[in-house]
Design an enzyme around this catalytic site. Structure first.
Site, mmCIF file in Angstrom:
data_model
loop_
_atom_site.group_PDB
_atom_site.id
_atom_site.type_symbol
_atom_site.label_atom_id
_atom_site.label_comp_id
_atom_site.label_asym_id
_atom_site.label_seq_id
_atom_site.Cartn_x
_atom_site.Cartn_y
_atom_site.Cartn_z
ATOM 1 C CG HIS A 134 -1.671 1.218 1.492
ATOM 2 N ND1 HIS A 134 -3.019 1.346 1.211
ATOM 3 C CD2 HIS A 134 -1.285 2.408 2.027
ATOM 4 C CE1 HIS A 134 -3.425 2.556 1.553
ATOM 5 N NE2 HIS A 134 -2.391 3.211 2.060
ATOM 6 C CD GLU A 135 1.886 3.477 3.700
ATOM 7 O OE1 GLU A 135 2.163 4.566 3.137
ATOM 8 O OE2 GLU A 135 0.855 3.308 4.374
ATOM 9 C CG HIS A 138 0.482 6.099 -0.687
ATOM 10 N ND1 HIS A 138 -0.678 6.601 -1.233
ATOM 11 C CD2 HIS A 138 0.119 5.597 0.524
ATOM 12 C CE1 HIS A 138 -1.688 6.406 -0.414
ATOM 13 N NE2 HIS A 138 -1.234 5.793 0.666
ATOM 14 C CD GLU A 208 -4.595 6.396 2.360
ATOM 15 O OE1 GLU A 208 -4.506 5.178 2.629
ATOM 16 O OE2 GLU A 208 -3.611 7.155 2.342
#
Length: 259
Positions: A134-135, A138, A208
Protein backbone atom coordinates in the site's frame (compact mmCIF):
# COMPACT_ATOMS: atom_id res chain seq x y z
CA UNK A 1 -2.10 15.14 -12.19
CA UNK A 2 -0.27 14.85 -8.86
CA UNK A 3 2.24 17.48 -9.94
CA UNK A 4 -0.69 19.75 -10.91
CA UNK A 5 -2.23 19.19 -7.46
CA UNK A 6 1.07 19.94 -5.77
CA UNK A 7 1.63 23.13 -7.78
CA UNK A 8 -1.98 24.22 -7.09
CA UNK A 9 -1.48 23.69 -3.35
CA UNK A 10 1.67 25.81 -3.42
CA UNK A 11 -0.07 28.62 -5.29
CA UNK A 12 -3.10 28.42 -3.00
CA UNK A 13 -0.81 28.61 0.03
CA UNK A 14 0.80 31.81 -1.29
CA UNK A 15 -2.58 33.42 -2.08
CA UNK A 16 -4.05 32.48 1.30
CA UNK A 17 -1.02 33.82 3.15
CA UNK A 18 -1.25 37.10 1.23
CA UNK A 19 -4.95 37.48 2.07
CA UNK A 20 -4.29 36.90 5.75
CA UNK A 21 -1.22 39.15 5.60
CA UNK A 22 -3.39 41.95 4.18
CA UNK A 23 -6.01 41.43 6.88
CA UNK A 24 -3.46 41.48 9.68
CA UNK A 25 -0.79 43.93 8.54
CA UNK A 26 -1.96 45.77 5.43
CA UNK A 27 0.56 46.19 2.59
CA UNK A 28 3.49 45.31 4.82
CA UNK A 29 1.64 42.19 5.87
CA UNK A 30 1.21 41.14 2.22
CA UNK A 31 4.94 41.45 1.56
CA UNK A 32 5.86 39.53 4.70
CA UNK A 33 3.29 36.81 3.94
CA UNK A 34 4.54 36.46 0.34
CA UNK A 35 8.15 35.99 1.44
CA UNK A 36 7.12 33.59 4.20
CA UNK A 37 4.90 31.49 1.89
CA UNK A 38 7.56 31.19 -0.83
CA UNK A 39 10.11 30.13 1.79
CA UNK A 40 7.70 27.59 3.24
CA UNK A 41 7.00 26.12 -0.19
CA UNK A 42 10.73 25.75 -0.80
CA UNK A 43 11.34 23.93 2.48
CA UNK A 44 8.17 21.85 2.08
CA UNK A 45 9.36 20.57 -1.30
CA UNK A 46 12.92 19.72 -0.30
CA UNK A 47 12.73 18.90 3.41
CA UNK A 48 9.15 18.02 4.40
CA UNK A 49 9.95 14.29 4.52
CA UNK A 50 12.88 14.87 6.89
CA UNK A 51 10.77 17.21 9.04
CA UNK A 52 7.95 14.65 9.28
CA UNK A 53 10.28 11.76 10.14
CA UNK A 54 12.07 13.84 12.75
CA UNK A 55 8.78 14.99 14.25
CA UNK A 56 7.89 11.36 14.97
CA UNK A 57 11.42 10.54 16.18
CA UNK A 58 11.87 8.04 13.38
CA UNK A 59 15.16 6.14 13.18
CA UNK A 60 16.54 4.76 9.93
CA UNK A 61 16.14 0.99 9.87
CA UNK A 62 19.44 -0.71 9.03
CA UNK A 63 21.04 -4.10 9.57
CA UNK A 64 23.31 -2.54 12.17
CA UNK A 65 20.88 -0.86 14.56
CA UNK A 66 17.91 -3.26 14.19
CA UNK A 67 19.33 -6.50 12.70
CA UNK A 68 16.37 -8.76 13.47
CA UNK A 69 13.73 -6.28 12.31
CA UNK A 70 15.76 -5.42 9.23
CA UNK A 71 16.11 -9.10 8.35
CA UNK A 72 12.33 -9.40 8.38
CA UNK A 73 11.27 -6.11 6.77
CA UNK A 74 13.95 -5.55 4.12
CA UNK A 75 13.24 -8.68 2.04
CA UNK A 76 9.51 -7.88 1.99
CA UNK A 77 10.04 -4.28 0.85
CA UNK A 78 12.76 -5.27 -1.62
CA UNK A 79 10.49 -7.88 -3.23
CA UNK A 80 7.57 -5.44 -3.43
CA UNK A 81 9.80 -2.68 -4.86
CA UNK A 82 11.01 -5.05 -7.59
CA UNK A 83 7.44 -6.00 -8.47
CA UNK A 84 6.52 -2.31 -8.65
CA UNK A 85 9.69 -1.46 -10.61
CA UNK A 86 10.72 1.05 -7.96
CA UNK A 87 13.99 2.14 -6.42
CA UNK A 88 14.39 0.63 -2.97
CA UNK A 89 13.11 3.26 -0.50
CA UNK A 90 14.82 4.17 2.75
CA UNK A 91 13.32 2.35 5.73
CA UNK A 92 12.49 3.98 9.06
CA UNK A 93 10.99 2.83 12.34
CA UNK A 94 9.18 4.71 15.12
CA UNK A 95 9.08 3.30 18.62
CA UNK A 96 5.36 3.36 19.36
CA UNK A 97 2.70 1.13 20.88
CA UNK A 98 0.34 2.21 18.08
CA UNK A 99 0.77 -0.04 15.00
CA UNK A 100 0.88 1.97 11.79
CA UNK A 101 2.87 2.90 8.68
CA UNK A 102 3.29 5.76 6.22
CA UNK A 103 5.36 6.81 3.20
CA UNK A 104 6.92 10.20 2.57
CA UNK A 105 9.36 11.92 0.24
CA UNK A 106 9.31 14.03 -2.90
CA UNK A 107 9.33 11.20 -5.45
CA UNK A 108 10.06 7.54 -6.22
CA UNK A 109 13.82 8.13 -6.18
CA UNK A 110 13.70 10.08 -2.91
CA UNK A 111 11.20 8.13 -0.83
CA UNK A 112 11.01 6.67 2.64
CA UNK A 113 8.69 4.09 4.20
CA UNK A 114 8.19 4.23 7.95
CA UNK A 115 6.63 1.65 10.26
CA UNK A 116 5.97 1.70 13.97
CA UNK A 117 7.59 -0.97 16.13
CA UNK A 118 4.29 -2.45 17.31
CA UNK A 119 3.05 -3.24 13.79
CA UNK A 120 5.61 -6.06 13.67
CA UNK A 121 3.99 -7.76 16.64
CA UNK A 122 0.47 -7.39 15.28
CA UNK A 123 0.81 -8.50 11.64
CA UNK A 124 2.25 -11.60 10.04
CA UNK A 125 4.52 -11.34 7.00
CA UNK A 126 1.67 -11.63 4.49
CA UNK A 127 -0.33 -8.89 6.17
CA UNK A 128 2.79 -6.75 6.49
CA UNK A 129 3.40 -7.14 2.75
CA UNK A 130 -0.10 -5.83 2.09
CA UNK A 131 0.54 -2.74 4.21
CA UNK A 132 3.98 -2.09 2.74
CA UNK A 133 2.59 -2.67 -0.75
CA UNK A 134 0.00 0.00 0.00
CA UNK A 135 2.73 2.45 0.97
CA UNK A 136 4.88 1.62 -2.05
CA UNK A 137 1.88 2.27 -4.28
CA UNK A 138 1.79 5.79 -2.84
CA UNK A 139 5.40 6.09 -3.93
CA UNK A 140 4.76 4.63 -7.38
CA UNK A 141 1.76 6.88 -7.99
CA UNK A 142 3.93 9.89 -7.13
CA UNK A 143 1.39 11.14 -4.61
CA UNK A 144 3.73 11.17 -1.60
CA UNK A 145 4.92 14.65 -2.60
CA UNK A 146 1.32 15.84 -2.73
CA UNK A 147 0.78 14.34 0.71
CA UNK A 148 3.83 15.95 2.27
CA UNK A 149 3.00 19.32 0.71
CA UNK A 150 -0.57 18.98 1.97
CA UNK A 151 0.75 18.24 5.45
CA UNK A 152 2.93 21.35 5.32
CA UNK A 153 0.00 23.30 3.92
CA UNK A 154 -2.26 22.21 6.78
CA UNK A 155 0.42 23.10 9.30
CA UNK A 156 0.78 26.53 7.70
CA UNK A 157 -2.98 27.07 7.85
CA UNK A 158 -2.93 26.22 11.56
CA UNK A 159 -0.21 28.86 11.97
CA UNK A 160 -2.34 31.36 10.03
CA UNK A 161 -5.31 30.64 12.27
CA UNK A 162 -3.15 31.24 15.32
CA UNK A 163 -1.94 34.57 13.88
CA UNK A 164 -5.49 35.61 13.03
CA UNK A 165 -6.75 34.77 16.51
CA UNK A 166 -4.12 36.96 18.15
CA UNK A 167 -4.75 39.66 15.57
CA UNK A 168 -8.43 39.63 16.49
CA UNK A 169 -7.65 39.78 20.22
CA UNK A 170 -5.46 42.87 19.83
CA UNK A 171 -7.57 44.54 17.16
CA UNK A 172 -5.20 43.86 14.27
CA UNK A 173 -1.59 44.71 13.54
CA UNK A 174 0.18 47.31 11.48
CA UNK A 175 -0.33 51.03 10.97
CA UNK A 176 -3.49 50.85 8.88
CA UNK A 177 -5.94 49.67 11.50
CA UNK A 178 -8.98 50.59 9.39
CA UNK A 179 -8.25 47.61 7.23
CA UNK A 180 -7.78 45.33 10.22
CA UNK A 181 -11.34 44.17 10.71
CA UNK A 182 -11.60 42.14 13.91
CA UNK A 183 -14.56 40.16 12.62
CA UNK A 184 -12.69 39.42 9.42
CA UNK A 185 -9.77 38.08 11.42
CA UNK A 186 -12.08 35.95 13.53
CA UNK A 187 -13.64 34.57 10.35
CA UNK A 188 -10.18 33.67 9.02
CA UNK A 189 -9.26 32.01 12.33
CA UNK A 190 -12.38 29.85 12.11
CA UNK A 191 -12.42 29.06 8.39
CA UNK A 192 -8.75 28.26 7.75
CA UNK A 193 -8.67 24.99 9.77
CA UNK A 194 -11.84 23.94 7.93
CA UNK A 195 -10.10 24.60 4.60
CA UNK A 196 -7.16 22.48 5.73
CA UNK A 197 -9.44 19.58 6.64
CA UNK A 198 -11.32 19.74 3.34
CA UNK A 199 -8.07 19.74 1.35
CA UNK A 200 -6.72 16.77 3.29
CA UNK A 201 -9.92 14.78 2.84
CA UNK A 202 -10.13 15.57 -0.87
CA UNK A 203 -6.57 14.40 -1.46
CA UNK A 204 -6.36 11.48 0.94
CA UNK A 205 -9.49 9.58 -0.13
CA UNK A 206 -8.42 9.40 -3.76
CA UNK A 207 -4.91 8.33 -2.97
CA UNK A 208 -5.94 5.83 -0.28
CA UNK A 209 -8.31 3.90 -2.53
CA UNK A 210 -5.70 3.71 -5.30
CA UNK A 211 -3.05 2.59 -2.79
CA UNK A 212 -5.38 -0.11 -1.43
CA UNK A 213 -5.75 -1.53 -4.93
CA UNK A 214 -2.01 -1.33 -5.55
CA UNK A 215 -1.17 -2.92 -2.21
CA UNK A 216 -3.51 -5.82 -2.95
CA UNK A 217 -1.91 -6.35 -6.36
CA UNK A 218 1.70 -6.09 -5.20
CA UNK A 219 1.25 -8.43 -2.23
CA UNK A 220 -0.47 -11.01 -4.44
CA UNK A 221 -3.62 -11.44 -2.35
CA UNK A 222 -6.19 -8.75 -1.46
CA UNK A 223 -7.00 -10.54 1.80
CA UNK A 224 -3.50 -9.79 3.11
CA UNK A 225 -4.23 -6.07 3.15
CA UNK A 226 -7.86 -6.51 4.16
CA UNK A 227 -6.90 -8.55 7.24
CA UNK A 228 -4.15 -6.08 8.11
CA UNK A 229 -6.50 -3.09 7.89
CA UNK A 230 -9.03 -4.82 10.13
CA UNK A 231 -6.38 -5.48 12.77
CA UNK A 232 -4.90 -1.98 12.49
CA UNK A 233 -8.30 -0.30 12.74
CA UNK A 234 -9.07 -2.11 15.99
CA UNK A 235 -5.59 -1.58 17.48
CA UNK A 236 -5.58 2.15 16.73
CA UNK A 237 -8.91 2.59 18.47
CA UNK A 238 -7.59 0.79 21.55
CA UNK A 239 -4.16 2.46 21.61
CA UNK A 240 -4.20 5.78 19.70
CA UNK A 241 -1.08 7.88 19.32
CA UNK A 242 -0.55 10.80 21.63
CA UNK A 243 -1.84 14.05 20.17
CA UNK A 244 0.80 16.58 19.14
CA UNK A 245 0.82 19.89 17.27
CA UNK A 246 1.45 17.89 14.08
CA UNK A 247 -1.46 15.48 14.54
CA UNK A 248 -3.99 17.30 12.38
CA UNK A 249 -1.44 18.10 9.67
CA UNK A 250 -0.01 14.59 9.29
CA UNK A 251 -2.78 12.19 10.39
CA UNK A 252 -3.85 11.45 6.81
CA UNK A 253 -0.35 10.23 5.89
CA UNK A 254 -0.79 7.06 7.98
CA UNK A 255 -2.50 4.00 6.52
CA UNK A 256 -4.89 4.16 9.52
CA UNK A 257 -5.72 7.37 11.41
CA UNK A 258 -3.66 7.02 14.57
CA UNK A 259 -5.38 9.76 16.54
Amino acid sequence: MNYVKTFSLMVLLIVLFMIVGQAIGGNQGILFALIFAIGMNFFAYWFSDKITLKAYHATELTQYNYPQIYARVYPIVSNLAQRANLTMPRLYIVQSSTPNAFATGRGPKHSAVCITSSILNLLDDNELSGVLGHELTHVKNKDILTGTIAASFAGAISYLAWMAQWGAIFGGFGNNRRNNNVFGLLFIAIITPIIATIIQLAISRQREYAADKGGANLSGNPLYLANALEKLEYANRITPMQQTHLSQATAFMFIINSF
